[in-house]
Design an enzyme around this catalytic site. Structure first.
Site, short mmCIF file in Angstrom:
data_model
loop_
_atom_site.label_atom_id
_atom_site.label_comp_id
_atom_site.label_asym_id
_atom_site.label_seq_id
_atom_site.Cartn_x
_atom_site.Cartn_y
_atom_site.Cartn_z
N SER A 51 45.19 34.98 52.13
CA SER A 51 44.19 36.03 51.79
C SER A 51 44.48 37.82 52.46
O SER A 51 45.69 37.55 52.35
CB SER A 51 42.48 35.64 52.93
OG SER A 51 41.67 36.50 52.23
N ASP A 96 41.57 41.94 48.12
CA ASP A 96 42.11 40.89 49.38
C ASP A 96 43.52 40.88 49.03
O ASP A 96 43.49 40.89 47.36
CB ASP A 96 41.71 40.81 50.40
CG ASP A 96 41.13 39.29 49.83
OD1 ASP A 96 41.13 39.26 48.54
OD2 ASP A 96 41.03 37.97 50.13
N ASP A 121 44.72 37.63 48.20
CA ASP A 121 44.84 36.82 47.00
C ASP A 121 42.73 36.37 46.33
O ASP A 121 42.05 36.04 45.41
CB ASP A 121 44.02 34.68 47.56
CG ASP A 121 43.41 35.27 48.59
OD1 ASP A 121 42.58 36.08 48.64
OD2 ASP A 121 42.50 34.17 48.84
N ASP A 167 39.89 37.10 45.79
CA ASP A 167 38.57 36.55 46.00
C ASP A 167 37.73 38.01 46.61
O ASP A 167 36.26 37.76 46.49
CB ASP A 167 38.25 35.14 46.57
CG ASP A 167 38.93 35.68 48.36
OD1 ASP A 167 38.99 36.61 48.87
OD2 ASP A 167 39.05 34.28 48.69
MG MG Z 1 40.64 36.23 50.43
#
Ligand code: MG
Length: 457
Positions: free
Chosen positions: A100, A244, A246, A248
């Site tokens: 992340s 960020d 990844d 999300d």
């Molecule tokens: Mg994330």
């Protein structure tokens, strides 16, 4: 032996430095522990753009098929694309290789259930028990799982986002100019395309996938987004959006170059969603701003408070049949699409809001209720935290409070949330009020309550 404390899984999966904490060997054993826990069927596996992603993904896949389960390898993708793929392809579960927002040397493992939400703490503990007791299943030679690849998962996800945008005509007419900063990671595969296909003019910076994160570190903060701010004002864009590692989460820069706090853009989305769907429920952690509650009350809606953490928000959205969730770090859960935080969906919603309103992002955010925040911290040994919180509860029992995660003490003109940190030997005191002075007073009061409690021990 039943273990009660998790050792490997934290708030969002397993994290550590690649080839030190998270090695290929670890991932084979963890992959087979996860597969043993799920028992049967196929697991979807994907990864973000880190330098260790292919090595660790291959190891996790080997572990899964060695336990007799199948794998659908969807390759590089944002976490929400993998989460969307689970119910879409109808598989048993999923594993995302990502750290992340952590620095480049880190990597990690998130385990996702068939509904697209990360598994519960109890299930994580069950997987750890299989791992530590070496109870992984080893399939017979003729029962080893199959590995298939699927290259269309990101395309499927992109199309699904567009279906959930209701302001397509307005976005096309508004000809918005947007700068996207996906931090040289997997957000680059989705967000620029979604926005461009919706009719925005898109400029992407840090847009090639590079696990060394040459453009900026993966955590989107005012400090790491200085370049994005400059480019937004330099090219006269309507807004900028950063993800960020990844993708999300989504953090926005308004047209004046200001990096906006995540709960302010969440509040804007809340207003937009509730104006179309009043009398609903909005889920948010106790640390979120009162503006979220104030907006909810304007639309006869209720707030469901949770602990700080995205999995708690997702599970509460499903339990309460809520329409929306959000966090102050830029996580927005638009559950009409999926009950998990989703950076590209959030970017599309902000484009829709700006286009439909005919106002700038700066103006729209300025129309929201205004609050001031102060965050302070003070040290406290981990072993004393539970007793300290008990004493604080006793000493403040005449106040209204929310005690889901630490204690959030409510006063007539503000609140203070006193919470033990999950990772450091400290207590945090986070206050909010209508004036800066009152917020400071409340945060300092929080710190004094922690110190008094420690003296009473
Ligand atoms: Mg994330």
């Amino acid at each position: 032996m039943v273990r009660l404390q998790k050792k490997l899984f934290g708030t969002n999966g397993i994290r550590g430095v690649a080839n030190k904490d998270i090695t290929a060997k670890f991932c084979i054993n963890m992959g087979s522990a996860i597969a043993t826990h799920f028992g049967s069927g196929t697991l979807i596996v994907g990864c973000d753009g880190r330098t260790s992603n292919q090595m660790l993904k291959s190891a996790v896949i080997s572990g899964i098929v060695s336990a007799g389960l199948g794998v659908l390898d969807i390759g590089l993708c944002p976490t929400p694309a993998l989460q969307y793929a689970l119910p879409h392809y109808g598989v048993r579960g999923g594993v995302m290789i990502t750290a992340s927002h952590n620095p480049p040397e880190y990597n990690g493992i998130k385990v996702i259930d068939r509904d697209g939400v990360e598994i519960s703490s109890e299930e994580e503990l069950a997987i750890e028990t299989i791992y530590f007791e070496k109870k992984q299943r080893l399939a017979e030679w003729n029962k080893i799982g199959r590995i298939q690849t699927e290259s269309k998962a990101c395309d499927v996800y992109k199309e699904a986002i567009k279906i959930h945008v209701t302001g397509k005509d307005e976005i096309r007419r508004a000809k918005l100019k947007v700068v996207v900063d996906p931090a040289n990671s997997v957000g680059a595969l989705v967000t620029p395309y979604v926005l461009r296909e919706l009719g925005c003019s898109v400029i992407t910076i840090n847009g090639h996938i590079d696990g060394t994160f040459p453009g900026r570190t993966p955590e989107p903060t005012p400090k790491t987004l200085k370049n994005l701010s400059k480019i937004v004002t330099g090219v006269g864009a309507d807004f900028g959006v950063a993800h960020d590692g990844d993708a999300d989460r989504a953090i926005f820069v308004d047209e004046t170059g200001v990096v906006q706090p995540g709960d302010r853009t969440f509040a804007l989305i809340e207003k937009h969603v509730l104006s179309k769907n009043p009398k609903n429920k909005v889920v948010t952690p106790v640390a979120s701003s009162s503006m979220i509650e104030e907006i909810a009350s304007q639309y006869d809606s209720k707030i469901v408070w949770t602990k700080v953490g995205s999995v708690d928000v997702s599970r509460a959205i499903l339990r309460e049949n809520s329409i929306l969730g959000g966090e102050e770090n830029g996580g927005v859960f638009f559950s009409e699409f999926q009950p998990v935080r989703d950076g590209a969906m959030t970017a599309a919603l902000i484009a829709e809001i700006v286009a439909k309103s005919n106002k700038s992002l700066f103006t729209l955010l300025g129309e929201l209720p205004q609050y001031f925040n102060i965050k302070l911290k003070t040290s406290c040994p981990n072993e004393k935290k539970a007793q300290v919180i008990e004493i604080i509860l006793e000493n403040t029992k005449e106040y209204d409070s929310i005690t889901i995660d630490g204690t959030k003490i409510l006063t007539d003109d503000g609140w203070v949330l006193i919470r033990p940190s999950g990772t450091e030997p400290v207590f945090r005191s986070f206050a909010e009020a209508k004036t800066q002075e009152r917020a400071k007073e409340l945060a300092e009061w929080g710190i004094s309550l922690v110190k008094d409690a420690q003296r009473e021990l």
